[in-house]
Scaffold this active site. Structure first.
Site, PDB file in Angstrom:
ATOM      1  CB  SER A  92      -0.947  -0.017   1.181  1.00  0.00           C
ATOM      2  OG  SER A  92      -0.214   0.279   2.298  1.00  0.00           O
ATOM      3  CE  LYS A  93      -1.798   6.729  -2.919  1.00  0.00           C
ATOM      4  NZ  LYS A  93      -2.906   7.285  -2.847  1.00  0.00           N
ATOM      5  NE  ARG A  94       0.491   0.513   6.322  1.00  0.00           N
ATOM      6  CZ  ARG A  94       1.255  -0.692   6.609  1.00  0.00           C
ATOM      7  NH1 ARG A  94       2.293  -0.635   7.128  1.00  0.00           N
ATOM      8  NH2 ARG A  94       0.570  -1.928   6.146  1.00  0.00           N
TER       9      ARG A  94
END
Ligand code: GLU
Length: 472
Positions: free
Chosen positions: A246-248
């Site tokens: 994910s963007k994380r």
């Protein structure tokens, strides 16, 4: 009926343009492209823009740009799925005419009640086939309907996936899903199958989040009597912590990596190795990738995206790259940093500096940044750290260094080093103690290539002037 070994290979990358080209999509694109290139077949591009509310031109541009940056070119012109709705609908009607699909007049309220009941009875929630055997004449005049595929109710369906192996589901688990909505628009499931067939796609290489769809798609292919493609569902990419990417995890669009100074070749190599392997080979060129790529090398478990590894690989690629290529790649950011165009002479200087610059840089931005000292105007603006190095004793030292260098006839690494070393010896200091203030004066910063390399690159006159500027 499946494709024969001798049929020319056709693959496709089919992104939905609802966002940038993310890492997973880029890898899927690469695998499709490599497989087609390896077999001398065709790699096609299809933009799945049927979801008009979520598809944007901006996303289409970002995807095309990202693919282009990665060096992935496509055969034929890209297919836009939304332009083919009539053809999709025609196939649904063909299935209807052949008795392999039927009209379903169930109202949304009716279907909601059906699902409620299934839920209450803890049964799987799926369409129960209530219009499968009913005559359309039983529906009220002009009532809206959808067209559903008449799927098999017994037996099982097995996909021999080139990555996952044999995967089976009971046919009873596949409900009579919708092909054409009541407004006549095709569903995604219908569109994909029709497009893949019409484009002659022989191998479907995509993320394993589509494996479930494959059974529905196959049911439709069989109902049409079309050739079945080879499926290859590749495991998704996870973050370094094992969780879905994910963007994380820094999972950005590929253009973000380009903007971070990652070389396209390094990105290509890194993504290739993410889920595919060829022995222990780490450095794999595009030509090798094309000659070696096969679905048997695709791993079965999710791979982990590791930004650090990508950066390290990028550093290695920079060190191995041709100086002229690096000059080309860094020129735009250097020009931006300087606020002017590089002259021919500037570019030549950059080319000469490249061997020493590239040995230290982890990305192209750093490389560009580290070269700016070559072009700075005197007197240099020193950064804070550089300034703090130049106290009075340091400035005096620079004066002695200046004096010793000024008398040199030979402006070489050896000669300049000897001249500076003489000062260090007299002051009973290590060479490093002198190098830092020299660096501050010569480059305006505290990090640069080796100080004698800097002297040579700047030349005698400019070096002496820069040293002298800081003695005052
Ligand atoms: N458009 C789909 C996606 O972007 C891919 C569909 C497919 O590969 O069959 O996830």
């Amino acid at each position: 009926m499946t494709f024969n070994e001798t049929d020319p290979v056709v693959t496709r990358f089919a992104p939905s343009p609802t966002g940038f080209l993310h890492i997973g999509g880029a890898r899927t694109a690469m695998f499709n492209w490599l497989f087609a290139r390896h077999h001398g077949g065709k790699a096609l591009l299809r933009i799945e823009d049927t979801d008009k509310a979520r598809s944007t031109q901006e996303a289409i541009d970002a995807i095309l740009e990202g693919l282009d940056w990665l060096g992935l070119n496509w055969d034929d012109t890209p297919v836009f799925q939304s332009a083919r709705a009539e053809r999709h609908a025609a196939v649904a009607h063909e299935l209807l005419a052949a008795g392999n699909a039927y009209k379903c007049f169930a109202t949304p309220e009716e279907l909601a009640a059906m699902r409620e009941q299934q839920k209450a009875e803890k049964k799987p929630m799926r369409y129960d086939g209530r219009w499968r055997d009913r005559d359309p004449s039983e529906a009220p005049d002009g009532a809206p309907y959808v067209i559903r595929l008449k799927t098999q109710t017994s037996g099982k369906m097995t996909i021999t996936d080139a990555v996952q192996g044999d995967v089976s589901v009971q046919n009873s688990e596949i409900d009579d899903f919708i092909l054409l909505r009541s407004d006549g628009s095709p569903t995604y499931m219908l569109a994909v199958v029709v497009d893949d067939h019409d484009m002659g796609v022989t191998h479907l290489i995509r993320g394993d989040d589509h494996l479930n769809n494959a059974f529905r798609q196959l049911a439709m292919i069989q109902a049409m009597g079309w050739k079945e493609p080879v499926y290859a569902h590749i495991p998704l990419i996870h973050g370094n912590d094992g969780a879905k990417l994910s963007k994380r995890h820094g999972a950005l669009g590929v253009e973000a990596y380009r903007d971070m100074g990652i070389m396209s070749d390094a990105m290509f190599n890194y993504l290739l190795r993410l889920g595919w392997g060829h022995g222990d080979d780490e450095f794999i060129s595009r030509a090798q990738a094309i000659s070696w790529f096969g679905l048997d090398g695709v791993g079965k478990s999710p791979s982990r995206f590791d930004t650090k590894k990508l950066q390290n690989l990028n550093g290695q690629y920079i060190r191995e790259a041709q100086d002229s290529q690096l000059v080309g790649l860094t020129t735009p950011s250097i020009e931006q940093g300087l606020g002017r165009k590089l002259t021919l002479e500037d570019s030549e200087l950059l080319g000469r500096a490249m061997p020493v610059l590239k040995s230290r840089a982890k990305n192209l931005l750093e490389l560009a940044n580290n070269s700016l000292f070559l072009y700075k105007k005197r007197p240099l603006d020193l950064d804070e750290k550089a300034q703090s190095l130049l106290d009075d004793p340091a400035r005096q030292m620079l004066e002695s260094i200046h004096a010793n260098l000024a008398v040199l006839d030979n402006w070489t690494i050896e000669a300049t080093e000897e001249a500076v070393k003489a000062i260090a010896d007299a002051a009973e200091l290590g060479l490093g103690k002198l190098a830092q203030p020299m660096r501050a004066a010569l480059t305006g910063s505290t990090s640069s290539p080796g100080i004698f390399d800097v002297l040579i690159l700047l030349g005698k006159e400019e070096s002496l002037d820069r040293l002298l500027d800081q003695t005052k």
